[in-house]
Each structure stands twice: as structure tokens, then as C-alpha cells.
Design a protein around this motif. Structure first.
Motif, short mmCIF file in Angstrom:
data_model
loop_
_atom_site.label_atom_id
_atom_site.label_comp_id
_atom_site.label_asym_id
_atom_site.label_seq_id
_atom_site.Cartn_x
_atom_site.Cartn_y
_atom_site.Cartn_z
N THR A 117 18.72 106.12 51.06
CA THR A 117 17.68 105.12 50.44
C THR A 117 17.56 105.28 49.10
N ILE A 118 17.68 103.98 48.61
CA ILE A 118 17.50 103.80 47.11
C ILE A 118 16.24 103.20 46.60
N GLY A 119 15.45 103.66 45.93
CA GLY A 119 14.17 103.29 45.50
C GLY A 119 14.39 102.83 43.90
N ILE A 120 13.85 101.69 43.70
CA ILE A 120 13.91 100.89 42.26
C ILE A 120 12.67 100.54 41.91
N THR A 121 12.04 101.01 40.77
CA THR A 121 10.97 100.43 40.25
C THR A 121 10.96 100.50 38.70
N GLY A 122 9.88 99.80 37.95
CA GLY A 122 10.15 99.44 36.75
C GLY A 122 9.04 98.24 36.51
N SER A 123 8.70 98.18 35.21
CA SER A 123 7.74 96.74 34.83
C SER A 123 8.54 95.72 34.91
N TYR A 124 9.88 95.67 34.65
CA TYR A 124 10.71 94.66 34.62
C TYR A 124 11.98 95.00 34.96
N GLY A 125 12.92 94.08 35.55
CA GLY A 125 14.14 94.10 35.73
C GLY A 125 14.41 94.73 37.24
N LYS A 126 13.46 95.24 37.95
CA LYS A 126 13.64 95.90 39.39
C LYS A 126 14.30 94.85 40.31
N THR A 127 14.03 93.70 40.39
CA THR A 127 14.60 92.82 41.33
C THR A 127 15.87 92.62 41.07
N SER A 128 16.50 92.29 39.81
CA SER A 128 17.85 92.13 39.42
C SER A 128 18.64 93.53 39.55
N VAL A 129 17.93 94.59 39.23
CA VAL A 129 18.81 95.74 39.42
C VAL A 129 19.01 96.05 40.99
N LYS A 130 18.05 95.61 41.81
CA LYS A 130 18.02 95.82 43.15
C LYS A 130 19.37 95.10 43.70
N PRO A 189 14.51 91.54 50.52
CA PRO A 189 15.11 90.25 49.85
C PRO A 189 13.62 90.04 48.82
N GLY A 190 14.02 89.24 47.99
CA GLY A 190 13.14 88.76 47.05
C GLY A 190 12.40 89.81 46.35
N SER A 191 10.86 89.61 46.17
CA SER A 191 10.08 90.68 45.83
C SER A 191 9.42 91.31 46.89
N TYR A 192 10.09 91.75 47.94
CA TYR A 192 9.49 92.38 49.23
C TYR A 192 9.19 93.74 48.71
N ASN A 193 8.32 94.02 47.70
CA ASN A 193 8.25 95.51 47.11
C ASN A 193 6.92 96.18 47.44
N THR A 194 6.17 95.93 48.49
CA THR A 194 4.83 96.35 48.91
C THR A 194 5.11 96.98 50.26
N ARG A 196 0.67 98.06 41.59
CA ARG A 196 -0.59 97.47 40.79
C ARG A 196 -1.56 98.39 40.67
N TYR A 197 -1.54 99.30 41.58
CA TYR A 197 -2.98 100.26 41.39
C TYR A 197 -2.46 101.97 41.56
N ALA A 243 3.15 95.26 32.15
CA ALA A 243 2.67 94.42 33.45
C ALA A 243 1.75 95.40 34.33
N HIS A 244 0.74 94.61 34.60
CA HIS A 244 -0.34 95.29 35.50
C HIS A 244 -1.21 95.98 34.48
N MET A 245 -1.23 95.80 33.24
CA MET A 245 -2.09 96.42 32.38
C MET A 245 -3.61 96.19 32.87
N GLU A 246 -4.07 95.05 33.60
CA GLU A 246 -5.28 94.86 33.87
C GLU A 246 -5.73 95.69 35.00
N THR A 247 -4.91 96.13 35.96
CA THR A 247 -5.28 97.15 36.93
C THR A 247 -5.18 98.55 36.71
N MET A 248 -4.31 98.81 35.59
CA MET A 248 -3.78 100.09 35.36
C MET A 248 -4.65 100.81 34.08
#
Length: 180
Positions: free
Chosen positions: A15-28, A45-50, A76-77, A101-106
């Protein structure tokens, strides 16, 4: 719970987990495409990241012949990354970037970095972390990783284990040399 149990029973699955404020979908997508040359890979697929997105993919798409599962892990939280890792603890964790990204919630860039860095704390104990040390917030995460850390750079960072150099872009794509 169903997805967690299904993954817990798959010792043959990386299992490979990819996170980041930017670029995670492309890197995936890039990681999945490279690994498909040798392995049977399933990527979200897409942004199925929840939690819901990851569980849908694991429960409905993951087959016994898949050998690699590539997951985008969004947040986001506070606590979101831990929740995703509780479902699918990564063998390999990639942190692409930390930004606003997500400064409003973090509330602060430091909180965002702390949350993104949680993937290193909750990955499997013998896992590998791949960190983009061109981003100073990601570079500071190296001490949080439990297993092996590969520090990567496209800007020639002197502490990088792996560097991309001679990067060129054209209508046909990008090319580069890898220095380790």
C-alpha cells in the motif's frame, strides 16, 4: 470496517499513501503508471482521497490479483490523515509538498505540515518514506519517519538521496536524469 479488514488480510499487497498540499493526484497517477509496467496496480480514481472514497475503492475494486494499492490521502481537519492510515496503513508514504491549501480549516502552515507529516507516524513500522525536501516543511519531517527515508529533490538540494537533474519539458512530455 469492511475495507480495514480486507486490507488487513492482504499481506501480499503493498500500500502506497500519497499526501501533500499540491501534486498528490499527479504523483499518484505517475507512480501507478510506472508500477503497472511490472505489477498489477489499483489506484484510487480522481481525487478519491477521503475515508469514503478509499473505502469504496477497496471494497468494490480491490481484487486478489492486485499487488500494489496506490492511495491519495487528503485532509481538511486535524486527524484526517490518521483516520485514512487506520483504514490503510501505508508501506510506502510520499509527501509531495506543504502549502497553504486548507489554511481556513487548519489555521496555520505549521498545523498543515504537522497533519501531512502524520502519514509518517501512522505508516507501517518497517515502511519507507519518500519526502520532497525542496519544501522546508517536508524536509523537517524526516525525523518523524519510523522506517527508511528517501529524501528527493528536483532543485539539487545537497541533502537529497535522489536528485532529478537536466530536467526538460516539451510538448512530448518531460525528461530528466536521476542522480543518487
Amino acid at each position: 470496517e469492511q475495507a480495514r479488514k480486507k486490507l488487513a488480510g492482504r499481506s501480499d499487497l503493498m500500500t502506497i499513501g500519497i499526501t501533500g498540499s499540491y501534486g498528490k493526484t499527479s504523483v499518484k497517477f505517475i507512480v501507478a503508471e510506472i508500477l503497472r509496467q511490472r505489477f498489477n496496480v489499483l489506484a484510487t480514481p480522481g481525487s478519491y482521497n477521503t475515508p469514503m472514497g478509499i473505502c469504496i475503492v477497496v471494497n468494490n475494486k480491490l481484487k486478489k490479483d492486485h499487488k500494489v494499492l496506490v492511495l491519495e490521502m487528503g485532509m481538511r481537519y486535524r486527524g484526517d490523515i490518521q483516520e485514512l492510515c487506520d483504514i490503510a496503513p501505508p508501506d510506502l508514504s510520499i509527501v509531495t509538498d506543504v502549502g497553504v491549501a486548507h489554511m481556513e480549516t487548519m489555521g496555520s502552515i505549521e498545523n498543515i505540515a504537522r497533519e501531512k507529516g502524520d502519514i509518517l507516524q501512522y505508516m507501517k513500522a518497517d515502511g519507507v518514506a519518500v519526502l520532497n525536501i525542496d519544501n522546508p516543511h517536508v524536509a523537517r519531517m524526516t525525523s518523524r519517519a519510523q522506517g527508511k527515508v528517501w529524501k528527493v529533490s528536483v532543485e539539487g538540494h545537497p541533502d537529497a538521496d535522489i536528485k532529478a537533474r537536466n530536467i526538460t519539458y516539451s510538448p512530448d512530455g518531460a525528461s530528466f536524469e536521476v542522480e543518487d
